[in-house]
Design an enzyme around this catalytic site. Structure first.
Site, mmCIF file in Angstrom:
data_model
loop_
_atom_site.group_PDB
_atom_site.id
_atom_site.type_symbol
_atom_site.label_atom_id
_atom_site.label_comp_id
_atom_site.label_asym_id
_atom_site.label_seq_id
_atom_site.Cartn_x
_atom_site.Cartn_y
_atom_site.Cartn_z
ATOM 1 N N GLY A 51 0.835 -1.117 -0.021
ATOM 2 C CA GLY A 51 0.126 0.160 0.014
ATOM 3 C C GLY A 51 0.969 1.201 0.054
ATOM 4 N N PHE A 52 0.338 2.283 -0.502
ATOM 5 C CA PHE A 52 0.940 3.727 -0.653
ATOM 6 C C PHE A 52 1.302 4.213 0.733
ATOM 7 C CE2 PHE A 52 0.024 8.469 -1.621
ATOM 8 C CZ PHE A 52 1.320 8.548 -2.105
ATOM 9 N N ALA A 110 -3.568 -2.371 6.103
ATOM 10 C CA ALA A 110 -4.319 -3.146 4.935
ATOM 11 C C ALA A 110 -5.781 -3.192 5.179
ATOM 12 C CB ALA A 110 -3.687 -4.592 5.108
ATOM 13 N N LYS A 125 -15.087 1.653 6.216
ATOM 14 C CA LYS A 125 -14.269 2.264 6.962
ATOM 15 C C LYS A 125 -14.793 2.724 8.218
ATOM 16 C CE LYS A 125 -10.268 2.518 4.834
ATOM 17 N NZ LYS A 125 -9.081 1.795 5.472
ATOM 18 N N VAL A 147 -7.369 12.810 5.119
ATOM 19 C CA VAL A 147 -8.411 13.101 4.122
ATOM 20 C C VAL A 147 -7.834 12.565 2.668
ATOM 21 C CG1 VAL A 147 -9.260 15.202 5.309
ATOM 22 C CG2 VAL A 147 -7.029 15.302 4.124
ATOM 23 N N VAL A 150 -4.930 11.559 0.335
ATOM 24 C CA VAL A 150 -3.613 11.459 0.666
ATOM 25 C C VAL A 150 -2.984 11.408 -0.816
ATOM 26 C CG1 VAL A 150 -1.838 10.067 1.394
ATOM 27 C CG2 VAL A 150 -4.219 10.102 2.534
#
Length: 347
Positions: A15-16, A87, A164, A190, A192
């Site tokens: 992931g980023f 994750a 979420k 918020v 990204v």
């Protein structure tokens, strides 16, 4: 104990945000273990960290683990003092139901927290989202803050936001009921932005890419922005700071802005790279019409004209967090896309 004796588990290593968290941890001297669904992606992750300036070597290890299964999580958490859990399972296809989004996210959070508790981890920092705060509220007369939760009774809450919200709530509930002293902090960023490390980048980066590649205009959408490096820094602060225990932290740089203004920043700061950028605002009627054919636009319709401003006053006050400007985050994203040859115009 020095940082080199402390092991941190970062989940979802492809992931980023996770990769920037790993960069921050490795730069601070920590040893890092990360989970990936397939160990075949280890070389890619290491290459991305190299792009970010870190040759991880033996200070980074990998464990195969999937949020949908118990296998691997005990091994992943063993010997770790902290866990950064970012994750999140993302269902594929346009016909996924709320349940297909929500159940894996809720179960995944609980699975990681249980493994952390059983391994004697001190604190988990959960990467939640602004989607757990802002959805379903309609127009607000003040900036969103950490006391806000998305209103799941609204018909304008999309499956991602619902997943979420419910998965973060499940995490707090687990720690309260079964945590046995395990500590939890949550980070709610918020949109990204920031330096891309490879070709597998996040959905938010596509926003900048589409504008640079000449999308014909900008829906009247408002968003907050934050640089991924500052999100990683906030994770590190929340991991060790006493004041972060049991708290949520919103991550935003400055105030929210309209997409057309974001396009204006690119036009102003990126020179010839921004030749195709349009600062035109698309009429709402055009966006609504487009949403009938394009599922990607459908989620934008309820947000047209809504101001989604938020405040990071809490993170600044309690943790001394100081993010770079939203403009610098926007520019860093564009520069990295160009540098890595990920823009159509730069190839």
């Amino acid at each position: 104990m020095s940082n080199k004796d402390v092991q941190v588990l970062v989940t979802g290593g492809t992931g980023f945000i996770a990769q920037h968290c790993m960069l921050a941890l490795l730069n601070d001297g920590y040893r890092v273990r990360t989970t990936v669904r397939s160990l075949a992606r280890e070389a890619e992750v290491r290459a991305n960290l190299r792009t970010g300036g870190v040759e991880a070597g033996e200070r980074l290890s990998f464990v195969a683990a999937d949020l949908g299964r118990d296998d691997g999580w005990a091994e992943a958490a063993a010997g770790c003092t902290y866990v950064m859990h970012g994750a999140s399972p993302t269902p594929t296809g346009n016909q996924t139901s709320d349940e297909e989004w929500t159940r894996p996210a809720v179960d995944g959070n609980v699975r990681v927290l249980r493994a952390a508790r059983d391994a004697g981890v001190r604190r988990v920092v959960l990467t939640s989202a602004f989607g757990a705060i802002c959805a379903g509220h309609g127009p607000m007369t003040r900036p969103f803050n950490e006391t806000d939760w998305s209103d799941l009774t609204s018909k304008h809450v999309w499956p991602y936001q619902k997943s979420k919200t419910l998965s973060e709530r499940a995490a707090w509930d687990f720690v309260a009921r079964e945590g046995q002293g395990l500590e939890l902090s949550a980070i709610n960023p918020v949109t990204v932005l920031g330096p891309v490390l490879g070709a597998d980048y996040s959905h938010s980066i596509r926003l900048i890419k589409n504008i640079l590649e000449g999308q014909p205009g900008n829906p009247k959408l408002n968003s907050g922005f934050v640089d991924v490096r500052d999100v990683a820094d906030l994770h590190l602060r929340a991991m060790t700071h006493e004041a972060a225990r049991g708290e949520r932290f919103l991550a935003i740089a400055g105030e929210s802005m309209w997409l057309a203004d974001l396009a204006g920043v690119l036009k102003q700061r990126m020179g010839p790279l921004a030749d195709k950028v349009s600062t035109r605002v698309l009429p709402n009627a055009v966006v609504r019409l487009g949403a009938l054919k394009d599922p990607a636009l459908r989620g934008a319709v309820p947000l047209l004209g809504l101001v989604l401003n938020a405040t990071s006053e809490k993170a600044m006050r309690l943790l001394g967090w100081s993010p770079r400007s939203r403009e610098d985050a926007i520019v860093a994203t564009a520069e990295s896309l160009a540098r890595l040859g990920l823009l159509r115009s730069s190839q």
